[in-house]
Design a protein around this motif. Structure first.
Motif, mmCIF file in Angstrom:
data_model
loop_
_atom_site.group_PDB
_atom_site.id
_atom_site.type_symbol
_atom_site.label_atom_id
_atom_site.label_comp_id
_atom_site.label_asym_id
_atom_site.label_seq_id
_atom_site.Cartn_x
_atom_site.Cartn_y
_atom_site.Cartn_z
ATOM 1 N N ARG A 61 -11.906 -6.054 -9.796
ATOM 2 C CA ARG A 61 -12.163 -4.886 -10.631
ATOM 3 C C ARG A 61 -13.637 -4.810 -11.009
ATOM 4 O O ARG A 61 -14.250 -3.741 -10.973
ATOM 5 C CB ARG A 61 -11.297 -4.924 -11.886
ATOM 6 N N LEU A 62 -14.205 -5.946 -11.397
ATOM 7 C CA LEU A 62 -15.614 -5.987 -11.753
ATOM 8 C C LEU A 62 -16.481 -5.615 -10.556
ATOM 9 O O LEU A 62 -17.444 -4.852 -10.673
ATOM 10 C CB LEU A 62 -15.987 -7.391 -12.252
ATOM 11 N N LEU A 111 -5.959 -6.495 -2.867
ATOM 12 C CA LEU A 111 -7.334 -6.192 -3.246
ATOM 13 C C LEU A 111 -7.629 -4.712 -3.049
ATOM 14 O O LEU A 111 -8.291 -4.075 -3.878
ATOM 15 C CB LEU A 111 -8.311 -7.034 -2.430
ATOM 16 N N SER A 112 -7.129 -4.134 -1.954
ATOM 17 C CA SER A 112 -7.335 -2.709 -1.699
ATOM 18 C C SER A 112 -6.650 -1.860 -2.763
ATOM 19 O O SER A 112 -7.164 -0.805 -3.164
ATOM 20 C CB SER A 112 -6.811 -2.335 -0.309
ATOM 21 N N GLU A 113 -5.490 -2.314 -3.229
ATOM 22 C CA GLU A 113 -4.794 -1.589 -4.297
ATOM 23 C C GLU A 113 -5.595 -1.633 -5.593
ATOM 24 O O GLU A 113 -5.679 -0.627 -6.313
ATOM 25 C CB GLU A 113 -3.406 -2.187 -4.506
ATOM 26 N N VAL A 114 -6.188 -2.791 -5.908
ATOM 27 C CA VAL A 114 -7.030 -2.899 -7.098
ATOM 28 C C VAL A 114 -8.211 -1.939 -6.989
ATOM 29 O O VAL A 114 -8.547 -1.219 -7.932
ATOM 30 C CB VAL A 114 -7.534 -4.343 -7.298
ATOM 31 N N LYS A 115 -8.844 -1.921 -5.820
ATOM 32 C CA LYS A 115 -9.984 -1.024 -5.614
ATOM 33 C C LYS A 115 -9.575 0.435 -5.828
ATOM 34 O O LYS A 115 -10.269 1.192 -6.510
ATOM 35 C CB LYS A 115 -10.547 -1.207 -4.208
ATOM 36 N N ALA A 116 -8.450 0.840 -5.230
ATOM 37 C CA ALA A 116 -7.995 2.224 -5.358
ATOM 38 C C ALA A 116 -7.703 2.570 -6.810
ATOM 39 O O ALA A 116 -8.028 3.673 -7.272
ATOM 40 C CB ALA A 116 -6.754 2.448 -4.495
ATOM 41 N N ASP A 117 -7.094 1.633 -7.534
ATOM 42 C CA ASP A 117 -6.791 1.873 -8.948
ATOM 43 C C ASP A 117 -8.066 2.076 -9.758
ATOM 44 O O ASP A 117 -8.155 2.982 -10.599
ATOM 45 C CB ASP A 117 -5.995 0.700 -9.523
#
Length: 278
Positions: free
Chosen positions: A38-39, A188-194
């Motif tokens: 996220r960071l 990780l891709s889901e975190v980025k999209a969120d």
């Protein structure tokens, strides 16, 4: 971003990753790696928007290429290591080419994104190897079988027969690590999209954020097209490993628990290459 600011960012990310590696509390550990992603995503978005406001292309940061070492030639499992790096890169705006030997990856992107990938990879590689070691040492893979084709001579004729054979430890390890890397990359891709969705929805969001992110994507694509000398497409480790459903399930479970979750804390001259999938 200044060198000092970038160093501080990597220090914060590194601290989160070390906590992810060291804690024995699964729920606590889950938060740290996602917090790091996220960071990284937040910082990357801020940099992208800032770059969009810089007057004059010659004064803006441009994409670059960096060679990322994976391992020594002949070391078993290098393809799964590459798969892990490529999955991380896909979630952090970095494209990859892969050396045929799988000993190194050629990363294309902005320098801050590439160094973030390297930090995430160093931590996740430790977790993947440790989890696969534990799986093999547990002996659970021994109860699984893999289908093989056996050729037999019968009355002067060669006949093929399908048989169930025990899964070798090396096959189980490779399947475990393939599933781990695939699952971690997806998370990780889901975190980025969120995070990107959150940034766009914020009342104080820069109205040019979406355009800046699109421009970054196009700029990176153009740079990769101009710079890459890859021939063909890297197809991952599947071709060199037998299939073990049990090991894949175990690796997927480990990938799901690989220190991901939500955290309230943080809103050149080359050899033959294959194109990566980042």
């Amino acid at each position: 971003m200044s060198t000092q600011t970038h160093d501080k960012l990597l220090t914060r990310i590194g601290g989160l990753l070390r906590q992810a590696e060291s804690t024995d509390n699964e729920h606590e550990a889950e938060a740290f790696l996602a917090a790091a992603q996220r960071l990284a995503t937040r910082s990357s978005i801020d940099l992208t928007v800032a770059r969009a406001h810089v007057a004059g292309r010659e004064h803006r940061k441009m994409p670059t290429q960096k060679v990322v070492p994976i391992g020594e030639a002949g070391k078993r499992g290098l393809r799964t290591y590459v798969q892990l790096f490529v999955a991380i890169a896909a979630a952090n705006d970095v494209r990859c080419d892969v050396a045929r030997s799988s000993t190194q990856v050629y990363a294309y992107g902005f320098d801050t994104d590439i160094t973030t990938c390297e930090a995430l990879y160093a931590s996740l590689l430790v977790q993947m190897v440790r989890a696969s070691d534990q799986y093999i040492k547990s002996g659970r893979y021994k109860s699984a079988t893999v289908e093989k084709i056996v050729v037999e001579n019968r009355w002067g004729r060669k006949v093929q027969r399908r048989v169930q054979a025990p899964v070798a430890a090396v096959t189980a390890r490779l399947n475990f690590q393939m599933a781990f890397a695939a699952r971690v990359g997806k998370r990780l891709s889901e975190v980025k999209a969120d995070v990107e969705a959150e940034v766009r929805a914020e009342p104080t969001a820069d109205p040019g954020t979406a355009l800046a992110l699109r421009d970054k994507e196009l700029e990176l694509r153009d740079f990769y097209t101009r710079t890459s000398e890859a021939r063909g497409t890297w197809r991952g480790p599947q071709e060199s490993a037998g299939y073990s459903a049990a090991a894949r399930r175990a690796g997927d479970r480990a990938g799901r628990a690989a220190r991901l979750g939500n955290s309230p804390e943080l809103g050149a001259a080359r050899g033959q290459l294959d194109a990566g999938e980042a």
